[in-house]
Design a protein around this motif. Structure first.
Motif, PDB file in Angstrom:
ATOM      1  N   LEU A 163       0.826  -1.207   0.000  1.00  0.00           N
ATOM      2  CA  LEU A 163       0.000   0.000   0.000  1.00  0.00           C
ATOM      3  C   LEU A 163       0.864   1.262   0.000  1.00  0.00           C
ATOM      4  O   LEU A 163       0.575   2.226  -0.729  1.00  0.00           O
ATOM      5  CB  LEU A 163      -0.933   0.008   1.220  1.00  0.00           C
ATOM      6  N   PHE A 164       1.901   1.268   0.817  1.00  0.00           N
ATOM      7  CA  PHE A 164       2.794   2.436   0.857  1.00  0.00           C
ATOM      8  C   PHE A 164       3.435   2.672  -0.504  1.00  0.00           C
ATOM      9  O   PHE A 164       3.420   3.797  -1.029  1.00  0.00           O
ATOM     10  CB  PHE A 164       3.883   2.248   1.914  1.00  0.00           C
ATOM     11  N   LEU A 165       4.022   1.629  -1.089  1.00  0.00           N
ATOM     12  CA  LEU A 165       4.702   1.778  -2.372  1.00  0.00           C
ATOM     13  C   LEU A 165       3.740   2.232  -3.467  1.00  0.00           C
ATOM     14  O   LEU A 165       4.051   3.132  -4.258  1.00  0.00           O
ATOM     15  CB  LEU A 165       5.371   0.460  -2.766  1.00  0.00           C
ATOM     16  N   GLY A 166       2.553   1.609  -3.513  1.00  0.00           N
ATOM     17  CA  GLY A 166       1.571   1.986  -4.528  1.00  0.00           C
ATOM     18  C   GLY A 166       1.104   3.411  -4.371  1.00  0.00           C
ATOM     19  O   GLY A 166       1.079   4.195  -5.336  1.00  0.00           O
ATOM     20  N   ASN A 167       0.719   3.795  -3.158  1.00  0.00           N
ATOM     21  CA  ASN A 167       0.222   5.152  -2.909  1.00  0.00           C
ATOM     22  C   ASN A 167       1.309   6.202  -3.114  1.00  0.00           C
ATOM     23  O   ASN A 167       1.092   7.222  -3.791  1.00  0.00           O
ATOM     24  CB  ASN A 167      -0.320   5.263  -1.480  1.00  0.00           C
ATOM     25  N   PHE A 168       2.477   5.971  -2.522  1.00  0.00           N
ATOM     26  CA  PHE A 168       3.561   6.961  -2.577  1.00  0.00           C
ATOM     27  C   PHE A 168       4.069   7.152  -4.000  1.00  0.00           C
ATOM     28  O   PHE A 168       4.187   8.292  -4.484  1.00  0.00           O
ATOM     29  CB  PHE A 168       4.700   6.523  -1.658  1.00  0.00           C
ATOM     30  N   LEU A 169       4.353   6.052  -4.708  1.00  0.00           N
ATOM     31  CA  LEU A 169       4.917   6.155  -6.056  1.00  0.00           C
ATOM     32  C   LEU A 169       3.906   6.738  -7.046  1.00  0.00           C
ATOM     33  O   LEU A 169       4.272   7.526  -7.926  1.00  0.00           O
ATOM     34  CB  LEU A 169       5.395   4.783  -6.534  1.00  0.00           C
ATOM     35  N   THR A 170       2.631   6.369  -6.890  1.00  0.00           N
ATOM     36  CA  THR A 170       1.600   6.904  -7.784  1.00  0.00           C
ATOM     37  C   THR A 170       1.418   8.403  -7.566  1.00  0.00           C
ATOM     38  O   THR A 170       1.345   9.186  -8.525  1.00  0.00           O
ATOM     39  CB  THR A 170       0.262   6.181  -7.569  1.00  0.00           C
ATOM     40  N   LEU A 228       3.622  10.469  -6.247  1.00  0.00           N
ATOM     41  CA  LEU A 228       4.861  11.119  -6.682  1.00  0.00           C
ATOM     42  C   LEU A 228       4.905  11.247  -8.201  1.00  0.00           C
ATOM     43  O   LEU A 228       5.323  12.284  -8.740  1.00  0.00           O
ATOM     44  CB  LEU A 228       6.063  10.311  -6.193  1.00  0.00           C
ATOM     45  N   LYS A 229       4.456  10.219  -8.896  1.00  0.00           N
ATOM     46  CA  LYS A 229       4.440  10.240 -10.357  1.00  0.00           C
ATOM     47  C   LYS A 229       3.523  11.345 -10.874  1.00  0.00           C
ATOM     48  O   LYS A 229       3.882  12.090 -11.797  1.00  0.00           O
ATOM     49  CB  LYS A 229       3.967   8.883 -10.890  1.00  0.00           C
ATOM     50  N   VAL A 230       2.341  11.474 -10.276  1.00  0.00           N
ATOM     51  CA  VAL A 230       1.394  12.507 -10.701  1.00  0.00           C
ATOM     52  C   VAL A 230       1.973  13.898 -10.454  1.00  0.00           C
ATOM     53  O   VAL A 230       1.882  14.795 -11.303  1.00  0.00           O
ATOM     54  CB  VAL A 230       0.043  12.347  -9.966  1.00  0.00           C
ATOM     55  N   VAL A 231       2.588  14.096  -9.280  1.00  0.00           N
ATOM     56  CA  VAL A 231       3.170  15.397  -8.938  1.00  0.00           C
ATOM     57  C   VAL A 231       4.300  15.746  -9.904  1.00  0.00           C
ATOM     58  O   VAL A 231       4.377  16.883 -10.401  1.00  0.00           O
ATOM     59  CB  VAL A 231       3.680  15.398  -7.479  1.00  0.00           C
ATOM     60  N   ARG A 232       5.173  14.787 -10.195  1.00  0.00           N
ATOM     61  CA  ARG A 232       6.283  15.036 -11.120  1.00  0.00           C
ATOM     62  C   ARG A 232       5.776  15.377 -12.518  1.00  0.00           C
ATOM     63  O   ARG A 232       6.299  16.282 -13.179  1.00  0.00           O
ATOM     64  CB  ARG A 232       7.197  13.814 -11.186  1.00  0.00           C
ATOM     65  N   GLN A 233       4.762  14.642 -12.983  1.00  0.00           N
ATOM     66  CA  GLN A 233       4.199  14.919 -14.307  1.00  0.00           C
ATOM     67  C   GLN A 233       3.605  16.325 -14.360  1.00  0.00           C
ATOM     68  O   GLN A 233       3.778  17.045 -15.352  1.00  0.00           O
ATOM     69  CB  GLN A 233       3.124  13.892 -14.649  1.00  0.00           C
ATOM     70  N   LYS A 234       2.924  16.718 -13.288  1.00  0.00           N
ATOM     71  CA  LYS A 234       2.296  18.033 -13.264  1.00  0.00           C
ATOM     72  C   LYS A 234       3.338  19.145 -13.204  1.00  0.00           C
ATOM     73  O   LYS A 234       3.214  20.159 -13.897  1.00  0.00           O
ATOM     74  CB  LYS A 234       1.357  18.132 -12.049  1.00  0.00           C
ATOM     75  N   VAL A 235       4.383  18.962 -12.379  1.00  0.00           N
ATOM     76  CA  VAL A 235       5.455  19.958 -12.285  1.00  0.00           C
ATOM     77  C   VAL A 235       6.165  20.100 -13.619  1.00  0.00           C
ATOM     78  O   VAL A 235       6.455  21.215 -14.070  1.00  0.00           O
ATOM     79  CB  VAL A 235       6.454  19.571 -11.167  1.00  0.00           C
ATOM     80  N   LYS A 236       6.448  18.961 -14.274  1.00  0.00           N
ATOM     81  CA  LYS A 236       7.120  18.989 -15.578  1.00  0.00           C
ATOM     82  C   LYS A 236       6.249  19.687 -16.621  1.00  0.00           C
ATOM     83  O   LYS A 236       6.737  20.484 -17.432  1.00  0.00           O
ATOM     84  CB  LYS A 236       7.432  17.558 -16.032  1.00  0.00           C
ATOM     85  N   LYS A 237       4.948  19.402 -16.583  1.00  0.00           N
ATOM     86  CA  LYS A 237       4.025  20.021 -17.533  1.00  0.00           C
ATOM     87  C   LYS A 237       3.975  21.529 -17.334  1.00  0.00           C
ATOM     88  O   LYS A 237       3.997  22.303 -18.298  1.00  0.00           O
ATOM     89  CB  LYS A 237       2.627  19.417 -17.360  1.00  0.00           C
ATOM     90  N   ASN A 238       3.909  21.975 -16.072  1.00  0.00           N
ATOM     91  CA  ASN A 238       3.901  23.412 -15.781  1.00  0.00           C
ATOM     92  C   ASN A 238       5.214  24.070 -16.185  1.00  0.00           C
ATOM     93  O   ASN A 238       5.234  25.196 -16.693  1.00  0.00           O
ATOM     94  CB  ASN A 238       3.636  23.645 -14.289  1.00  0.00           C
ATOM     95  N   HIS A 239       6.333  23.353 -15.965  1.00  0.00           N
ATOM     96  CA  HIS A 239       7.648  23.882 -16.338  1.00  0.00           C
ATOM     97  C   HIS A 239       7.750  24.043 -17.851  1.00  0.00           C
ATOM     98  O   HIS A 239       8.246  25.073 -18.350  1.00  0.00           O
ATOM     99  CB  HIS A 239       8.740  22.942 -15.826  1.00  0.00           C
TER     100      HIS A 239
END
Length: 338
Positions: free
Chosen positions: A311-318, A320-331
């Motif tokens: 649960l930790f790995l699934g929740n945390f990595l998912t 984190l992936k969404v946040v990174r994609q959004k930051v990259k898109k905004n950048h």
């Protein structure tokens, strides 16, 4: 009452009965026409999908020996193919189809497709209200078990309620996905894992290991319910605004996590979510330590440790992936504007 009055009343009833029979006959005809149209549409979509699949395969082969101009044409065709497949997905939301493996096991081959938008939205809204109501009940149940009733019986009732809740969510979500909801990925699998975890907790026998972890688990359950309560209100408000702007599908749902559409004004939820994720990791570490003790005999301890880690790995990595994609898109957007 006179005999003539009885005859008049009976005649009125009989006339209405004859009209009902005619109306029902028309209904049966229309229903048969609808069934035939559904079968025709389903067959046509299947044929189109096969043709597009073959075309995509041919384009991929052709792309290996094409010049730049031809590659651009191939890329445009592939984009149009993807658009058509999205349209097929929306079409199939209004057509009967075979249930997935899970729904087949639970319900059998029962048609769960809701044909009208009104019925789809009503079912989705009822699903959201069910989640909110159960979140409040589970929070109160965990508080009661932790602070007022230190009893194995109440703990079992609470754990059984968790199992029933997550089982029900998986069934309802499967029905929503059959009707066009685009919830997918980890946030679907998350509820199956949570069902398994709750089932293992339910079977964990009374003993020293259970008592050592009991308070930590109940405190985590209270915090989890609190975060889900926050998520429901802020996600539902965000979804309402985005739907009004036509940016989100009407069947999009609130989830126990962070998605890209939540970015607007909802980033304050991230610290709560990450804290909950690391609490799951802390639960896993605690259970692994208990499993390593010589007096630990229960298989549930090690199994729960693994499940909390998943649960930790699934929740945390998912997340984190969404946040990174959004930051990259905004950048990229900022760089493009500059």
């Amino acid at each position: 009452m006179s005999k003539s009055k009885f005859q008049t009343e009976w005649q009125e009833i009989d006339d209405e009965y004859q009209q009902l029979q005619e109306t029902h006959k028309v209904y049966r005809q229309k229903l048969e026409e609808l069934t035939n149209l559904q079968a025709t549409c389903s067959s046509a979509i299947s044929k189109q999908r096969k043709c597009l699949k073959d075309l995509r395969h041919s384009l991929s082969k052709c792309a290996q020996s094409c010049d730049e101009k031809e590659l651009k044409v191939i890329s445009d065709i592939k984009t149009q193919i993807k658009d058509k497949e999205n349209v097929f997905f929306d079409m199939e939301a209004y057509l009967p189809k075979r249930n997935g493996l899970y729904l087949n096991l639970v319900l059998g081959n029962v048609n769960v497709t809701l044909l009208s938008n009104q019925a789809k939205f009503a079912y989705k809204d009822e699903y959201e209200k069910f989640k909110l109501c159960m979140t409040i009940i589970l929070m109160l149940g965990a508080i009661t078990c932790l602070f007022f009733l230190n009893s194995r019986v109440t703990d079992e009732i609470f754990n059984f309620l968790l199992v029933w809740y997550y089982c029900t969510l998986t069934i309802r979500e499967s029905i929503l996905m059959s009707n066009g909801s685009r919830i997918k990925g980890w946030w679907v699998l998350h509820h199956y894992v949570s069902t398994f975890l709750s089932g293992v907790m339910l079977t964990w026998p009374e003993g020293p290991m259970y008592q050592m972890f009991r308070s930590q688990f109940l405190a985590f359950s209270i915090y989890q319910s609190f975060v889900q309560f926050l998520q429901y209100y802020y996600q539902s408000g965000c979804l309402y605004r985005l739907r009004a702007l036509g940016e989100r599908n009407q069947l999009d749902l609130t989830v126990e996590g962070f998605q890209s559409w939540m970015w607007r004004g909802l980033t304050f939820l991230l610290p709560f979510l990450f804290f909950g994720h690391f609490w799951q990791l802390y639960n896993s570490v605690t259970l692994f330590r208990l499993a390593g003790r010589e007096d630990c005999k229960e298989w549930q301890v090690y199994m729960l440790a693994l499940t909390f880690l998943v649960l930790f790995l699934g929740n945390f990595l998912t997340t984190l992936k969404v946040v990174r994609q959004k930051v990259k898109k905004n950048h990229d957007k900022v760089q493009k504007n500059d």
